[in-house]
Design a protein around this motif. Structure first.
Motif, PDB file in Angstrom:
ATOM      1  N   ASP A  10      14.778 -17.599  -9.625  1.00 37.56           N
ATOM      2  CA  ASP A  10      15.923 -16.790  -9.054  1.00 37.56           C
ATOM      3  C   ASP A  10      15.414 -15.277  -8.839  1.00 37.56           C
ATOM      4  O   ASP A  10      16.074 -14.493  -7.909  1.00 37.56           O
ATOM      5  N   VAL A  11      14.572 -14.867  -9.904  1.00 35.87           N
ATOM      6  CA  VAL A  11      14.114 -13.450  -9.778  1.00 35.87           C
ATOM      7  C   VAL A  11      12.733 -13.393  -9.344  1.00 35.87           C
ATOM      8  O   VAL A  11      12.228 -12.457  -8.575  1.00 35.87           O
ATOM      9  N   THR A 141      19.141  -7.408 -13.244  1.00 33.75           N
ATOM     10  CA  THR A 141      19.820  -8.354 -12.733  1.00 33.75           C
ATOM     11  C   THR A 141      20.022  -8.332 -11.089  1.00 33.75           C
ATOM     12  O   THR A 141      20.509  -7.483 -10.703  1.00 33.75           O
ATOM     13  N   PRO A 142      19.506  -9.716 -10.468  1.00 32.90           N
ATOM     14  CA  PRO A 142      19.552  -9.536  -9.067  1.00 32.90           C
ATOM     15  C   PRO A 142      21.134  -9.262  -8.706  1.00 32.90           C
ATOM     16  O   PRO A 142      22.214  -9.909  -9.128  1.00 32.90           O
ATOM     17  N   LYS A 144      23.088 -11.093  -6.484  1.00 30.33           N
ATOM     18  CA  LYS A 144      23.472 -12.105  -6.127  1.00 30.33           C
ATOM     19  C   LYS A 144      23.972 -13.037  -7.265  1.00 30.33           C
ATOM     20  O   LYS A 144      24.676 -13.935  -7.381  1.00 30.33           O
ATOM     21  N   ARG A 145      23.542 -12.539  -8.539  1.00 32.51           N
ATOM     22  CA  ARG A 145      23.668 -13.239  -9.876  1.00 32.51           C
ATOM     23  C   ARG A 145      24.551 -12.218 -10.640  1.00 32.51           C
ATOM     24  O   ARG A 145      24.972 -12.666 -11.801  1.00 32.51           O
ATOM     25  N   ARG A 146      25.095 -11.039 -10.113  1.00 28.35           N
ATOM     26  CA  ARG A 146      25.649 -10.038 -10.738  1.00 28.35           C
ATOM     27  C   ARG A 146      26.949 -10.493 -11.377  1.00 28.35           C
ATOM     28  O   ARG A 146      27.261 -10.206 -12.550  1.00 28.35           O
ATOM     29  N   VAL A 211      13.707  -5.731 -10.726  1.00 32.62           N
ATOM     30  CA  VAL A 211      14.183  -7.337 -10.651  1.00 32.62           C
ATOM     31  C   VAL A 211      14.344  -7.708  -9.187  1.00 32.62           C
ATOM     32  O   VAL A 211      14.056  -8.725  -8.663  1.00 32.62           O
ATOM     33  N   ALA A 212      14.907  -6.794  -8.414  1.00 33.96           N
ATOM     34  CA  ALA A 212      15.317  -7.332  -6.952  1.00 33.96           C
ATOM     35  C   ALA A 212      15.300  -6.006  -6.084  1.00 33.96           C
ATOM     36  O   ALA A 212      15.337  -4.815  -6.591  1.00 33.96           O
TER      37      ALA A 212
END
Length: 434
Positions: A10-11, A141-142, A144-146, A211-212
């Motif tokens: 995911d990251v 944390t990205p 979209k997953r926050r 991370v993002a």
């Protein structure tokens, strides 16, 4: 638990990054859970303290957590700004030492003013907590997953609440209220040592890339990766309209949450006739079921509402208001029914609580000002918590101990943030907008 959310795919395809994410999550979770051992122990000690000081009223005993909340409110805003310069690792390590000292000091108090001083000091130290935790986790944390990640992270203060009440209830019943403060004060010290040694504030501090990719900056605004001055952080935080809506809404919702946290054990002991130990055991339904509410709300806001935090918050708060009305109708001699309603209340309280003070606040703030933005929201919430102590005590005194009156007041308070969150119904984080 973390691997389901922070999966390397995911990251980044870097297992070293994933290992750091798990490490940071675990340290933040444990540190803030330990804060709650030294915060909610007062609720379990409250009935025993009143027995030692029988001349005190409900408003008197409620004044101690209200003092904590007032100082905590100021500290949230001040420490939220300081954290952008000093960093989470340094500030929270020092804060945990002060928290330990305040609790150990409280265990030796013999006068009301001494309790106010120790608990006020505890409030100031603990204000260097959640805003720093959220800001640090957001950096790892990205977007979209926050919602899901912060939902999982928020279980730290619910599980911390459960352990705090079970431990404090046992200590109060078997060893006296002074041990309720001494033991947690000693337990937080090794946690602080581990935190100071192993935490890193953001990926760059561990030699890793961000991370993002952050969202693009608006014309005339600082770039998301740019270091900000204290004046820039303050200006961006105070001029953000959405943050002010969240802050005022959180003021009211936090008044309700802390009223349940500060008075649930007292309600079960005084109104439902349970022992302190049994009251603490039954009261854990509030944070225990609340943990599922927070996780569910985080997942739903990401997966079903595509990053929109307000609709779910509004629906849950409307339902909470209704439950408070039902609570007012519960008669004496029904502790199991009261425990069930505490669980339902917890589910409906902690979902919006996590979304407003964590995910939504970070969504609408500059990446380098996330800690300060969370500090603003938490500061407003702490001011609401002032009412939950002396305010609820004053209501009970004026109502001659009729708990139904207090629950009707809480029902009204829950309606205010529910209505306010409807004004943000379609608001989404910048990175989630198409």
């Amino acid at each position: 638990m973390e691997s389901a959310v922070l999966a390397p795919s995911d990251v980044a395809p870097d297992r070293r990054l994933f290992g750091w994410q798990v490490r940071i999550f675990s340290l933040l979770w444990l540190a803030y859970a330990s804060y709650y051992l030294c915060r909610l122990n007062f609720a379990a000690a409250q009935p025993a303290i009143l027995k030692d000081f029988p001349s005190w009223t409900d408003a008197d005993i409620g004044g101690i957590p209200s003092t904590y909340a007032a100082i905590y409110a100021v500290g949230q805003f001040v420490n939220g700004q300081l954290a952008t310069r000093l960093g989470t690792r340094r500030m929270m390590t020092i804060a945990m030492v002060v928290v330990a000292a305040a609790n150990l000091g409280f265990s030796q108090t013999t006068a009301y003013w001494q309790m106010l001083v120790c608990w006020g000091l505890n409030g100031w130290a603990q204000s260097a907590g959640w805003s720093l935790v959220v800001g640090t986790m957001a950096a790892w944390t990205p977007v979209k997953r926050r919602g899901m990640v912060i939902g999982l992270l928020s279980t730290c203060y619910m599980i911390g609440n459960v352990v705090a009440w079970l431990l404090a209830g046992y200590l109060a019943q078997h060893y006296g209220w002074r041990w309720v403060f001494a033991v947690p004060g000693m337990l937080v010290l090794p946690v602080g040592a581990a935190f100071g040694l192993f935490l890193r504030n953001r990926p760059e501090d561990a030699g890793l890339p961000p991370v993002a990719a952050p969202p693009e900056a608006k014309p005339g605004s600082p770039a998301p990766t740019e270091e900000l001055s204290a004046a820039q952080v303050l200006r961006m935080t105070l001029s953000n309209r959405v943050l002010w809506v969240l802050a005022v809404a959180f003021f009211c919702s936090n008044a309700v949450r802390y009223a349940f946290m500060n008075w649930s054990i007292q309600y079960l002991a005084k109104f439902q006739g349970e022992s302190v130990g049994n009251s603490a055991f039954k009261a854990v339904a509030l944070p225990l079921i609340g943990a599922f509410g927070a996780i569910s709300a985080g997942w739903a806001s990401d997966a079903l509402f595509h990053g929109r935090r307000a609709p779910l918050s509004a629906v849950m708060l409307f339902a909470l208001s209704s439950v408070c009305v039902v609570f007012a109708l519960v008669p004496q001699g029904h502790p199991l029914l009261a425990m069930t309603l505490l669980g339902v209340s917890g589910f409906l309280i902690y979902g919006p609580d996590m979304l407003m003070s964590g995910a939504a606040t970070v969504d609408f703030s500059h990446p380098r000002a996330a800690t300060a933005a969370t500090g603003l929201t938490m500061s407003a919430g702490a001011l609401g918590a002032v009412f939950s102590g002396a305010g609820v005590g004053w209501v009970l005194d004026r109502a001659h101990g009729q708990w139904s009156v207090a629950f009707y007041v809480l029902a009204g308070l829950a309606l205010v943030p529910a209505l306010m969150m409807t004004t943000l119904w379609n608001a989404k984080p910048k990175a989630a907008k198409s």
